[in-house]
Design an enzyme around this catalytic site. Structure first.
Site, PDB file in Angstrom:
ATOM      1  N   ARG A 242     -17.970   9.743  25.722  1.00  0.00           N
ATOM      2  CA  ARG A 242     -18.796   9.409  24.552  1.00  0.00           C
ATOM      3  C   ARG A 242     -19.604   8.395  24.499  1.00  0.00           C
ATOM      4  O   ARG A 242     -19.104   7.289  25.092  1.00  0.00           O
ATOM      5  CB  ARG A 242     -17.817   9.413  23.059  1.00  0.00           C
ATOM      6  CG  ARG A 242     -17.504  10.878  22.927  1.00  0.00           C
ATOM      7  CD  ARG A 242     -18.327  11.515  22.183  1.00  0.00           C
ATOM      8  NE  ARG A 242     -18.176  12.917  21.771  1.00  0.00           N
ATOM      9  CZ  ARG A 242     -17.975  14.091  22.303  1.00  0.00           C
ATOM     10  NH1 ARG A 242     -18.548  14.029  23.511  1.00  0.00           N
ATOM     11  NH2 ARG A 242     -17.683  15.039  21.625  1.00  0.00           N
TER      12      ARG A 242
ATOM     13  N   GLU B  49     -27.657   9.618  19.222  1.00  0.00           N
ATOM     14  CA  GLU B  49     -28.215  10.724  19.603  1.00  0.00           C
ATOM     15  C   GLU B  49     -28.947  11.634  18.603  1.00  0.00           C
ATOM     16  O   GLU B  49     -28.349  11.833  17.751  1.00  0.00           O
ATOM     17  CB  GLU B  49     -27.035  11.626  20.426  1.00  0.00           C
ATOM     18  CG  GLU B  49     -26.232  10.827  21.468  1.00  0.00           C
ATOM     19  CD  GLU B  49     -25.388  11.834  22.300  1.00  0.00           C
ATOM     20  OE1 GLU B  49     -25.268  13.125  21.981  1.00  0.00           O
ATOM     21  OE2 GLU B  49     -24.910  11.616  23.433  1.00  0.00           O
TER      22      GLU B  49
ATOM     23  N   HIS C 136     -26.912  14.657  27.300  1.00  0.00           N
ATOM     24  CA  HIS C 136     -25.759  15.056  26.863  1.00  0.00           C
ATOM     25  C   HIS C 136     -25.580  16.682  27.248  1.00  0.00           C
ATOM     26  O   HIS C 136     -25.224  17.667  26.339  1.00  0.00           O
ATOM     27  CB  HIS C 136     -25.432  14.730  25.389  1.00  0.00           C
ATOM     28  CG  HIS C 136     -23.991  14.869  24.887  1.00  0.00           C
ATOM     29  ND1 HIS C 136     -23.738  14.127  23.724  1.00  0.00           N
ATOM     30  CD2 HIS C 136     -23.091  15.623  25.496  1.00  0.00           C
ATOM     31  CE1 HIS C 136     -22.332  14.403  23.421  1.00  0.00           C
ATOM     32  NE2 HIS C 136     -21.869  15.123  24.658  1.00  0.00           N
TER      33      HIS C 136
END
Length: 377
Positions: free
Chosen positions: A291, A320, A339
């Site tokens: 993360r 993000e 991601h």
């Protein structure tokens, strides 16, 4: 055994094929054939239908909101179990608030589950998380409201572990630089840029959960020495080929590659900052597929510029989508992916399916296989 009549085979099989463990037997046409699935006048059919619904719960009455598109496996599973699927009209909180009002479940991907969304869903009983991370979900409030949260912890750990190894190899071989230069016609890059081997190097794992252990298993094949730190994992689950260290600082000092594998919690926020980066070898690389908030990106950027560490590879970011004009994105010793570590065909199919299974388990009165919370209501 369920009896149906040849003339109405298509109608009846739509219903009964959703019921596991029943044999369909074709008979002669009845005197008063059914014209409707719900209002069949034939007594045998109605009795059979009520028997099945009594055993499995009337799942046909439940509606599942899917705000964002998922792999077909998840939707097919829900339809086969008799649920009505409602695709979302948009991905904003306002969209979900509007869409969820008449729904019993949400199969949620990247959208936050907020208090406002929960309050807008008086029928909501379960939220199935498409994936593993649940830091964007208001779990305490959902629990207070008697709403189950499930996730899919077995769905993507293999994909994330593979991506971690891919990033390690990319760092070791400077593949992004070599690829760019060779595409530009620079064949001599082969002589001017030397790379390193993984064999004999030390991999340091911060977090020895399912993904961390899978990375260790794969890295072992490359002949790497593996050390790790995890204050929560029982010793019996630590693989014999992983040397467990007492502190994260020991891992940072020893490792040639440091790979992060822990959840996003208040305790883990900015776990890796200026102090921690200063403990690493100047030849070491930092890998993060966990993360974004675990790494303080400002401190990392400065460490990369100063040569405190050799490089990094990140699949996750503090914000993000990230600001791609940030200085981090201009550095040659930073390999960045959007991601997408878990985004393989196989893992996305499992994420959708496992989230759907969690929803079905709750709505059919079963204990979910992968519960995140345990509401009392």
């Amino acid at each position: 055994k369920v009896i149906f009549f040849r003339e109405k085979q298509a109608i009846l099989s739509i219903f009964f094929r959703q019921c596991d463990g029943y044999e369909l037997v074709c008979c002669k046409k009845p005197a008063a054939p059914a014209d409707s699935l719900d209002f069949c006048p034939h007594k045998a059919y109605n009795e059979a239908k009520q028997t099945i619904l009594g055993r499995r719960g009337n799942t046909m009455a439940y509606k599942v909101l899917i705000p964002e598109e998922i792999a077909p496996e998840g939707k097919e599973y829900l339809r086969e179990k008799g649920y009505e699927i409602k695709m979302g009209s948009g991905l904003t909180e306002d969209d979900i608030v509007r869409d969820v009002a008449d729904c019993d479940a949400i199969l949620i991907r990247n959208q936050p589950l907020t208090r406002r969304i929960i309050d807008a869903a008086p029928k909501l009983k379960v939220v199935g998380r498409h994936g593993v991370g649940v830091d964007a979900l208001d779990i305490p409030y959902a629990t207070e409201k008697g709403i189950w949260i499930t996730n899919a912890p077995l769905s993507n750990y293999k994909a994330v572990a593979e991506h971690t190894l891919f990033l390690m190899l990319s760092c070791a071989k400077y593949i992004h630089v070599v690829d760019r230069e060779f595409h530009a016609g620079n064949f001599e890059i082969r002589n001017s840029l030397m790379t390193i081997e993984l064999e004999g190097k030390t991999l340091g794992l911060l977090g020895l959960g399912r993904i961390g252990r899978s990375v260790a298993e794969k890295a072992r094949v490359f002949g790497m020495n593996i050390v790790g730190y995890d204050p929560y994992l029982p010793q019996e689950l630590v693989p014999s080929y992983v040397k467990r260290l007492s502190t994260k600082e020991e891992v940072l000092r020893e490792a040639d590659f440091v790979s992060l594998h822990m959840p996003s919690t208040a305790e883990n926020r900015h776990l890796i900052g200026e102090k921690e980066l200063s403990l690493m070898k100047p030849t070491a690389f930092l890998i993060n597929t966990a993360r974004g908030g675990i790494v303080e990106e400002g401190a990392l950027t400065q460490a990369l510029k100063a040569g405190t560490i050799a490089g990094c590879a990140l699949d996750v970011f503090e914000q993000e989508p990230p600001d791609t004009t940030a200085e981090l994105f201009q550095l040659e010793n930073a390999i960045l992916t959007p991601h997408n570590a878990a985004h393989t065909w196989e893992s996305t199919a499992r994420m959708g399916l496992h989230a759907a299974q969690g929803i079905h388990e709750v709505l059919s009165g079963q204990e979910p296989t992968w519960p995140v919370n345990h509401p009392q209501k």
